[in-house]
Design a protein around this motif. Structure first.
Motif, PDB file in Angstrom:
ATOM      1  N   PRO A 350       0.834  -1.211   0.000  1.00  0.00           N
ATOM      2  CA  PRO A 350       0.000   0.000   0.000  1.00  0.00           C
ATOM      3  C   PRO A 350       0.863   1.254   0.000  1.00  0.00           C
ATOM      4  CG  PRO A 350       0.068  -0.962   2.196  1.00  0.00           C
ATOM      5  CD  PRO A 350       0.804  -1.927   1.295  1.00  0.00           C
ATOM      6  N   CYS A 351       0.231   2.378  -0.368  1.00  0.00           N
ATOM      7  CA  CYS A 351       0.933   3.654  -0.325  1.00  0.00           C
ATOM      8  C   CYS A 351       1.209   4.023   1.140  1.00  0.00           C
ATOM      9  CB  CYS A 351       0.099   4.751  -0.983  1.00  0.00           C
ATOM     10  SG  CYS A 351      -0.239   4.437  -2.745  1.00  0.00           S
ATOM     11  N   VAL A 352       2.316   4.723   1.371  1.00  0.00           N
ATOM     12  CA  VAL A 352       2.710   5.096   2.733  1.00  0.00           C
ATOM     13  C   VAL A 352       2.711   6.611   2.867  1.00  0.00           C
ATOM     14  CG1 VAL A 352       4.095   3.004   3.041  1.00  0.00           C
ATOM     15  CG2 VAL A 352       5.154   5.075   2.093  1.00  0.00           C
ATOM     16  N   GLN A 382       4.312   8.645  -8.002  1.00  0.00           N
ATOM     17  CA  GLN A 382       2.855   8.706  -7.861  1.00  0.00           C
ATOM     18  C   GLN A 382       2.507   9.114  -6.407  1.00  0.00           C
ATOM     19  OE1 GLN A 382       0.589   8.052 -10.293  1.00  0.00           O
ATOM     20  NE2 GLN A 382      -1.234   8.323  -9.027  1.00  0.00           N
ATOM     21  N   TYR A 383       1.728  10.198  -6.255  1.00  0.00           N
ATOM     22  CA  TYR A 383       1.287  10.651  -4.926  1.00  0.00           C
ATOM     23  C   TYR A 383      -0.234  10.582  -4.843  1.00  0.00           C
ATOM     24  CZ  TYR A 383       5.958  12.561  -3.924  1.00  0.00           C
ATOM     25  OH  TYR A 383       7.295  12.710  -3.690  1.00  0.00           O
ATOM     26  N   THR A 384      -0.704  10.328  -3.636  1.00  0.00           N
ATOM     27  CA  THR A 384      -2.150  10.396  -3.350  1.00  0.00           C
ATOM     28  C   THR A 384      -2.367  11.433  -2.253  1.00  0.00           C
ATOM     29  OG1 THR A 384      -2.553   8.093  -3.943  1.00  0.00           O
ATOM     30  CG2 THR A 384      -4.174   9.152  -2.529  1.00  0.00           C
ATOM     31  N   PHE A 385      -3.298  12.379  -2.494  1.00  0.00           N
ATOM     32  CA  PHE A 385      -3.598  13.410  -1.504  1.00  0.00           C
ATOM     33  C   PHE A 385      -5.055  13.273  -1.061  1.00  0.00           C
ATOM     34  CE2 PHE A 385      -0.127  15.221  -4.003  1.00  0.00           C
ATOM     35  CZ  PHE A 385       0.755  15.592  -3.001  1.00  0.00           C
ATOM     36  N   GLU A 386      -5.255  13.298   0.262  1.00  0.00           N
ATOM     37  CA  GLU A 386      -6.598  13.296   0.846  1.00  0.00           C
ATOM     38  C   GLU A 386      -6.814  14.643   1.531  1.00  0.00           C
ATOM     39  OE1 GLU A 386      -6.928  10.094   3.558  1.00  0.00           O
ATOM     40  OE2 GLU A 386      -6.695   8.511   2.028  1.00  0.00           O
ATOM     41  N   ILE A 406      -7.318  12.591  -4.469  1.00  0.00           N
ATOM     42  CA  ILE A 406      -6.834  12.807  -5.831  1.00  0.00           C
ATOM     43  C   ILE A 406      -5.441  12.213  -5.951  1.00  0.00           C
ATOM     44  CG2 ILE A 406      -5.733  15.062  -5.414  1.00  0.00           C
ATOM     45  CD1 ILE A 406      -6.911  15.961  -8.117  1.00  0.00           C
ATOM     46  N   ASN A 407      -5.136  11.649  -7.143  1.00  0.00           N
ATOM     47  CA  ASN A 407      -3.817  11.076  -7.427  1.00  0.00           C
ATOM     48  C   ASN A 407      -3.031  12.027  -8.312  1.00  0.00           C
ATOM     49  OD1 ASN A 407      -4.345   8.631  -6.028  1.00  0.00           O
ATOM     50  ND2 ASN A 407      -5.542   7.891  -7.781  1.00  0.00           N
ATOM     51  N   VAL A 408      -1.758  12.231  -7.999  1.00  0.00           N
ATOM     52  CA  VAL A 408      -0.893  13.142  -8.743  1.00  0.00           C
ATOM     53  C   VAL A 408       0.385  12.396  -9.098  1.00  0.00           C
ATOM     54  CG1 VAL A 408       0.383  15.303  -8.702  1.00  0.00           C
ATOM     55  CG2 VAL A 408      -1.838  15.138  -7.544  1.00  0.00           C
TER      56      VAL A 408
END
Length: 913
Positions: A350-352, A382-386, A406-408
């Motif tokens: 998973p993303c950390v 790849q980044y994920t922002f909440e 959103i994914n960046v």
């Protein structure tokens, strides 16, 4: 009051007829007791009532209806005839009177008054006597025994006693302010206020703010309630009804959160009140109140997720933006938290969470705006922002915050900003600069672009140059000029952002090239900016400096030290610096707010030594304390008057900091009077009051408002000269006669007992409010330092003054002085005298001491007879010119002539205009 059978002294003649039927002045048949033994001198005839129980009354009033024959109509007996009689009373625990006791003389009886007729009669007609009735009311007290007798003594009048009414006053039982008060008898003295304790009605409680518990009303001498102290009010959950006579429980669905007179309110949104008498409404499920919400606030929920989350890549940064949630939960305090997660390529896990190196501008948690810039991101990751939406009740909810995701994906990024620049060298027309590589080059740096412009010119007139290394020399500059510089790096992706502006200055002609690593030019630029600020401040100060409309005539106005940008400037202007070696401290005589008060000696070189008072500033003071301590000297140094404390100077260039004033041997006026109680004549006390008024007249003319005028702030020297002191509450007063007020800070402490009602209620301080305070000082002086309003609390004082209660005259106080006090205590400030008028009034008393002999309060007050504007009584002066010469104002003769001010009568009607 029915009159009993006649009681006569034993052995006397039948000089009072039994009740007769006669006609009164309205031709009505009445019964009277009559006496008319005017032919025989030495009459001593008495009539006594039966025993009258007082029924708890403390003071009794007697209304007498009678007629008297005119002695002049009986010429044969005119010499022995009288037209008066005397009223007496005698107290007793029981009805023990007899024909012998009490004795028929004044000794056992207490005289109430000798009563004279306003109208007498002298003629009779065929139908009998035609009388003219008189009605007189007299009162006496205090009564202490079970009952009393009344007696009427005739000493040779021809009169008839028609009716006697005996009555007393009492205040009826009443419910007022949610408190019930019992029936209360009026006091034994005419001016008595009898205190009656009250009891709160059911579901009410006491809310007294006076500092002393209890709810009280006062019954005056005429049976009227007045001066309420404390009050009751309805408890939480109960509302007033029946004009503050009862408290009723709030119905279902309504509440009242606190004690007070407010009505019940409907429960706010998403809450309910399940029981009558609720003080709070309970939140419904999934709705809450935060710890900062009042208990009467609506219940609210958590917000929904942010909407329309989007991103924009700006160089190596990511700018995230979004819109507010559709549902804010009923609150306005919505905040946003940003959660950053990185998803590494080739990793199946998973993303950390992002590491600490990632930066968020303005912050990561608690954002109030719907945007954030994220920097220090890795390229091709790849980044994920909440974005979470939260408010102050989110933590109370069992639900997790709602969020948008959103994914960046970051591509090759431009380099970050260059962190700083250094000056390597400078000449008159060039500057050499160097800088480090960006913290995140994000690739190979190809070159740098430098931008610069003259700081004095517009940024649009900038120049650029390119350097392949991290150093460059900028030529063709002007000598002694300050330039702004920015630099940015370029990779294959493009230019990064410019660095922040930094300022460097070329050298002035003749200087050698310098190798420097500091930022001296930046300091020079700041200094120039500061100079510009000082110039502007100076212009503003000139524009707003107090200017007198009578400039050139020697008028001087007080200047508030707080108007100075630098408080030390005010000290230098108004207070003389004293060398500490000239001062010798001999004894500590007290302590003040900022340090000790000492007795000492001051000797200037070549001058005689003399005693002084020295205030010292305690060690460990803050700069603000030092400024406040010295501000009093800045004020005092502007005054020069024999009745205002004199400033000798200050010590600011050594420790401790000192304020040096003249020494007043007898200390403060209030304690001095208490020590010397009864040792001064009235004329001496008036002389002290005159000195205080003269000092305040001078300060008022200076447009200065004292705000703390009291006997404790008046100092007395060995010659009994009183001087105004203590200028800690001083404030500058604008030169506007129509609006001379000062609004104090809400938290400012006010000496309630000495302060005018408008200053207590609205913080409006004027020379007129100082006049009110001066009236209290007069009362303190004439009572030898008694505490104004005695042991009444401050709130009791406020309530009493609001209901027109004023301090009574102190013992042996001349009537004219108490009337002057009452003038100072007029409720409307425009009706109070000015200090100039007060000084004139006191001067008249001193010139005519006989006016000070009358004491006590009269039934009527003159219309300010002491405060006229008439010129002094100079019987030897015949015209206005001589009068102006006498008062040393000869230079105004021409002005008076031009204005037609020729006679004293015209001069006395002069106005301020």
């Amino acid at each position: 009051l029915p009159i009993p059978p006649l009681c006569l002294p034993p052995g006397t003649k039948q000089i009072l007829d039994l009740p007769l039927h006669v006609l009164d002045d309205k031709k009505r048949l009445i019964r009277t007791f009559e006496v008319c033994n005017v032919a025989e001198p030495g009459q001593n005839n008495w009539l006594r009532t039966h025993f009258i129980e007082r029924h708890g009354a403390h003071r009794v009033h007697v209304r007498v209806r009678f007629s008297v024959r005119d002695c002049s109509s009986m010429r044969a007996v005119a010499s022995s005839c009288k037209e008066t009689f005397t009223l007496y009373y005698h107290q007793s625990e029981a009805d023990t009177a007899s024909q012998e006791l009490p004795e028929w003389r004044e000794g056992p009886w207490t005289k109430v008054d000798t009563i004279a007729a306003d109208e007498s009669f002298s003629q009779v007609d065929s139908t009998g006597k035609v009388v003219k009735m008189n009605v007189k009311v007299r009162s006496f007290g205090p009564l202490t025994k079970h009952g009393f007798y009344l007696a009427f003594q005739d000493s040779g009048a021809c009169m008839s006693l028609v009716a006697v009414q005996v009555y007393f006053y009492k205040c009826p039982a009443v419910v007022k302010g949610f408190a019930s008060f019992p029936e209360t008898f009026a006091g034994g003295e005419r001016t008595s206020l009898v205190e009656s304790p009250g009891k709160c009605v059911p579901n009410a409680e006491e809310t007294s703010m006076t500092g002393s518990p209890g709810v009280r009303l006062h019954c005056n001498g005429e049976g009227e309630w007045m001066v309420a102290i404390g009050r009751c009010t309805c408890k939480a959950g109960y509302q007033p009804i029946d004009e503050e006579r009862a408290c009723q429980a709030c119905p279902l669905g309504f509440f009242k959160v606190s004690v007070g007179d407010d009505p019940c309110h409907l429960c706010p949104a998403h809450s309910h009140a399940p029981l009558p008498g609720s003080s709070e409404c309970v939140c419904q499920n999934h709705y809450y109140r935060s710890a900062s919400d009042n208990s009467d606030a609506p219940c609210t929920g958590i917000p929904s997720a942010p909407r329309d989350l989007s991103y924009e890549i700006v160089g190596s940064n990511v700018l995230l933006t979004w819109r507010l949630p559709k549902d804010l939960g009923g609150r306005k305090d919505v905040f946003f938290n940003v959660i950053c997660k990185v998803c590494l390529a080739g990793s199946s896990g998973p993303c950390v969470r992002c590491g600490d190196s990632v930066q968020f501008e303005p912050r990561q948690v608690g954002l109030t705006e719907s945007r954030v810039q994220v920097s220090n991101l890795l390229a091709r990751v790849q980044y994920t922002f909440e974005i979470q939406a939260v408010n102050l009740v989110t933590e109370l909810s069992s639900e997790a915050p709602h969020y948008a995701t959103i994914n960046v994906s970051t591509s090759q990024s431009v380099p970050s900003a260059v962190p700083m620049m250094h000056q390597v060298s400078r000449t008159t027309n060039s500057i050499t600069l160097s800088w480090p590589q960006p913290d995140q080059p994000n690739g190979i740096i190809l070159d740098y672009q430098l931008r610069y412009f003259d700081k004095a010119e517009d940024e649009g007139n900038s120049f650029t140059l390119t350097s392949e290394t991290n150093m460059a020399t900028i030529s063709n500059l002007s000598p002694g000029k300050i330039y702004a510089f920015q630099v940015r790096a370029r990779t294959a992706v493009g230019y990064g952002p410019y660095s922040g502006k930094m300022y460097f200055q070329t050298s002035v002609g003749g200087e050698r090239s310098e190798m420097v690593q500091d930022r001296l030019p930046l300091i020079v630029g700041s200094a120039l900016g500061g100079l510009a600020f000082l110039v502007i401040a100076g212009l503003i100060l000139v524009m707003f400096w107090p200017v007198s409309s009578t400039a050139g005539l020697g008028v001087k106005y007080y200047i508030d030290p707080s108007t100075y940008e630098d408080p030390n400037e005010a000290i230098r202007e108004f207070a003389k610096e004293i060398d500490v070696s000239f001062i010798k401290i001999e004894e500590v005589i007290g302590s003040g707010e900022f340090g000790e008060v000492c007795f000492g000696r001051l000797k200037h070189p070549g001058k005689r030594e003399y005693t002084v008072a020295i205030k010292t500033l305690k060690s460990g003071y803050t700069e603000e304390q030092r400024r406040e301590f010295l501000s009093e000297a800045s004020i005092m140094g502007q005054f020069e008057h024999p009745n205002v404390i004199h400033l000798e100077g200050v010590v600011t260039k050594s420790r401790p900091v000192m304020i040096v004033t003249e020494f007043m041997e007898n200390g403060s006026l209030d304690s001095f009077l208490r020590q010397k109680e009864g040792q001064f004549s009235v004329l001496q006390l008036v002389g002290m009051l005159r000195g205080i008024a003269a000092g305040m007249h001078y300060l008022s003319d200076m447009n200065y408002v004292h705000r703390d005028l009291a006997a404790r702030n008046i100092l007395v020297n060995s010659n009994l000269v009183c001087k105004v002191s203590d200028f800690g509450l001083s404030r500058f007063l604008e030169d506007d006669a129509s609006n001379r007020t000062y609004t104090g800070a809400p938290g400012c402490k006010i000496p309630i007992r000495w302060t005018a009602p408008e200053a207590v209620q609205y913080r409006k301080f004027t020379s007129s409010s100082d006049v009110w305070s001066y009236g209290i000082v007069m009362w303190e002086v004439m009572s030898y330092g008694e505490r104004p309003y005695w042991d009444m609390s401050n709130q009791d004082v406020i309530n009493a003054i609001d209901q027109d209660y004023r301090l009574p005259p102190p013992p042996d106080c001349p009537t004219v002085l108490h009337l002057l006090m009452l003038d100072c205590w007029q409720k409307e400030r425009v009706q109070r005298p000015r200090f100039e008028q007060i000084v004139s009034a006191l001067d008249k008393m001193i010139r005519k001491p006989s006016a000070l002999k009358a004491t006590g309060t009269g039934s009527s007050r003159p219309s300010q007879p002491l405060l006229s504007n008439c010129p002094p009584d100079f019987p030897s002066l015949s015209n206005a010119h001589e009068w102006l010469d006498a008062i040393k104002m000869s230079r105004y003769k021409e002005n008076f002539d031009q204005a037609g001010l020729i006679t004293f009568d015209v001069i006395s009607r002069m106005t301020l205009e």
